[in-house]
Every structure is written in C-alpha cells, then in structure tokens.
Enzyme design. Structure first.
Site, PDB file in Angstrom:
ATOM      1  CB  SER A 158      -0.958  -0.025   1.202  1.00 49.55           C
ATOM      2  OG  SER A 158      -1.827   1.091   1.188  1.00 49.55           O
ATOM      3  CB  THR A 159       1.293   4.006   2.453  1.00 48.81           C
ATOM      4  OG1 THR A 159      -0.090   3.954   2.791  1.00 48.81           O
ATOM      5  CG2 THR A 159       1.765   5.456   2.440  1.00 48.81           C
ATOM      6  CG  HIS A 178      -4.167  -0.844  -0.644  1.00 47.53           C
ATOM      7  ND1 HIS A 178      -3.988  -0.721   0.720  1.00 47.53           N
ATOM      8  CD2 HIS A 178      -4.633  -2.107  -0.839  1.00 47.53           C
ATOM      9  CE1 HIS A 178      -4.326  -1.860   1.310  1.00 47.53           C
ATOM     10  NE2 HIS A 178      -4.711  -2.717   0.385  1.00 47.53           N
ATOM     11  CG  ASP A 210      -5.724  -5.508   2.494  1.00 47.58           C
ATOM     12  OD1 ASP A 210      -6.399  -6.528   2.754  1.00 47.58           O
ATOM     13  OD2 ASP A 210      -5.653  -5.024   1.344  1.00 47.58           O
TER      14      ASP A 210
END
Length: 376
Positions: free
Chosen positions: A189-190, A216, A313
């Site tokens: 993600s990030t 993401h 997640d």
C-alpha cells in the site's frame, strides 16, 4: 497537531483541501506553486505535503525533487485521473512521494468530498512515514543521477504507453496444462510503487511461479503501474482487466477500482477482476486475494509477501497461510515507508522471514530454488 502544507495553483483547490484537513483537526499552510512550496517547506516545517503535479512556474515533479534534497518530508500527490496524471504521479512516487489521491473531478475538482475519507486517512498515515530513512536505505543514489533517470524514464514510459505491450502479447504457453507449481502473492500500500522497484526487477525472467500483486491504488493508476514495472522487469507485468490464466514468468497486477481473485478455469487457474466488496476496507484487497489463493492451492505451494502500507490488509490470511505450512515475508521496519501491514503480520506470528525490501527477491529465489532441488 499534524501540520500540512497544501500545494496547488488553484485557489479553489487550496481552500477546499484546506477545509477538509482542518475539519479533521489538522493545521494547514498553503503554497501556490512548486517554487513557493520549497520556500514554505523550510519556513513552516510541515509534517506532510499534499502536492499537485501540473502547476506554473515550477511543476510538482521538479518541486518534489528539490523538497527531497532540502528537507525530506512525506508527500501525498493529489492528481487527476487522466493517464498523464497517473504517469506523473507514479514518477513522483519513484522520486519519494509516499501515496496518492485521485481528484474525482479532474484538475479543478468540485467534489473532493467524495475522497475526503481517503485523503484524511492517507495524510494521517503519511505523517508517520519514515521518508528520509526509507529513501536512503532503498535508494542510495545522487540527486543528479535521479534527475537523469527521471528524464529517461519519462521519455521511455511515454513511448511505452503509446506502443503496444509486446511482452504481454507474446507470452510463451506453459509446457503443460493444469495448476501452476505455486503462487507468490504480494500485498502493498503506502509507499508501494517505489518499494516494488526494489523487488520485482530482481526476479529473473525464468522465475518459476506466477506473481499476483495487489497494490492499493485508484482506478486508472494500476494500468500505468503495470506498464511502468513491465518496462523495468525481466518478467512480464500485466494489469488484470479480464480473466487471465496464470503462468510462470508473469506478474499479475490487480486493477484499481476492483478486487482480484484466484478462480478455476477448467483444469487450470486464472485470476480475474471482481467488484469491490464492502467486507474488505482496502482495495484492491490483499486479504481477498490471499483467501482466494488458499481456496485453490495447497498452502505449501504458496508464498505471501506483505510490504509497506497502512492498516492490516492481508495480515490475517497470510498468518493463516503460515500456520497451514506456507511461507511468508514481512518487510522490516528498516525500509518500510509505513510499517503498518507488515507489522501486523509479524504481530500475529505470521512472518516466516522479516527482511528489508532489497532482500525480498533474493529470498523468493532461494526458496523456490530449494524447492526445485528437493523435487529433483
């Protein structure tokens, strides 16, 4: 109180973004262009910067490069959903930006409320990002070399986006029908696009297992990500916009705006996009992808990798995978831009190995080589 520097050439966008962030209890400073942003960065020392790409006087990419030299600070790109905007945003993330939010209504977006929750969550996550340390550990390059690479990549990626993706259409068929030897599932993600540059290009073209990737990212961005990584990697990298049979030598990128699942296709396996499910808070969902892989492959033939990102997640199903005999890798705090998702996997006792991002590919190669030697 988190202090945010909002950078946008539109007074309306500065006011709207400022109001959303102030409503979430943050202090807001503003800048009208990239040059002013660099000056304000030193003056007000913000915790996070939100940065537009297309601005007069000095554009967002040039400004970002200077920010990372003058005072490395977490940056969230706020970009349009166009392909040009996505290309620039991916380049910004390679330069050090930690995340992106897509303007739902274009450059001048009157409906930012649609992404208010996402914006606030990503700014909050960015405030805790270790930009300086991650940048040094993952990218020990000079600023001049980075600038040269930026120009070269922008030119190459522009041509690559216009040209047909030859590798995608010339994949050699598998030598046999049936299930693949195994699957590697990667969740990120990030800070992900930059981290992926330390992992995927190190996997050789003959890598024996298909790689399934959930990053993401908004719709329209994942196709650009796939083409970008395809230009960098020995492996083929494709966005999953329809059911695709999984085969070795390919990385399958979940399409933004949907989830990706593993499903049977006759006697074989495929990956296919499926509408986002409210059961899962992040999309494309790492947990949903991992759960579907466990439904159709023995755990001993699966490897789960959880890289930088906020939230949890993928942590639970990857911990389940390890308990069932599978193997997992969690990115270490030393290189994770946001040590959220991998930390949760470690906390649940689900990490077979905890590694900096630069060592992930080597571990995957070692594991799969050992499997082949044992099976010989």
């Amino acid at each position: 109180m988190t202090k945010v520097l909002v950078v946008d050439d539109s007074a309306l966008m500065r006011r709207t973004l400022g109001q959303l962030l102030q409503g979430a209890g943050m202090a807001v400073e503003t800048a009208r262009n990239g040059r002013e942003a660099v000056e304000r960065l030193v003056e007000c020392e913000p915790d996070v910067v939100t940065l537009d790409v297309n601005m007069p006087d000095m554009d967002g990419l040039t400004s970002l490069s200077l920010m990372m030299q003058v005072r490395p600070t977490p940056v969230v790109m706020v970009s349009s959903l166009t392909e040009q905007g996505a290309l620039a945003t991916l380049e910004a993330m390679a330069l050090g930006a930690v995340d992106c939010v897509a303007k739902p209504g274009g450059t001048i977006s009157l409906n930012l409320e649609q992404v208010a929750h996402e914006l606030i969550a990503k700014v909050c996550a960015a405030a805790g990002a270790r930009v300086g340390r991650a940048a040094r550990s993952c990218r020990e390059r000079t600023s001049s070399a980075r600038s040269a690479q930026t120009r070269q990549r922008s030119e190459a990626l522009g041509a690559h986006a216009r040209a047909p993706a030859a590798k995608v259409h010339t994949l050699a068929p598998q030598s046999h029908k049936g299930l693949p030897e195994g699957l590697v599932v990667i969740g990120v993600s990030t800070g992900g696009p930059r981290t992926l540059e330390d992992v995927l290009p190190q996997l050789p073209a003959h890598f024996p297992w298909p790689v399934l990737l959930a990053q993401h990212m908004p719709a329209n961005f994942t196709g650009v990500l796939a083409r970008r990584m395809d230009a960098m990697c020995p492996l083929n990298v494709v966005e999953v916009d329809r059911p695709m049979r999984v085969q070795a030598g390919t990385v399958y990128v979940a399409r933004g705006g949907s989830d990706m699942v593993v499903a049977p296709l006759g006697a074989e396996l495929c990956v296919r996009p499926t509408p986002e499910s409210g059961t899962y808070p992040w999309h494309p969902s790492v947990s949903r992808l991992m759960e579907s892989a466990l439904q159709h492959m023995d755990a001993t033939r699966l490897v789960g990798v959880l890289l930088t990102g906020m939230g949890d997640d993928g942590a639970k199903p990857m911990a389940d995978l390890r308990r069932k005999g599978g193997r997992t890798i969690a990115e270490s705090a030393d290189t994770a831009v946001v040590f959220g998702m991998p930390h949760e996997l470690i906390a649940q006792g689900g990490a077979s190995a905890v590694l900096p991002c630069q060592q992930v590919a080597a571990q995957l190669r070692d594991w799969l080589l050992a499997d082949r030697l044992q099976g010989a």
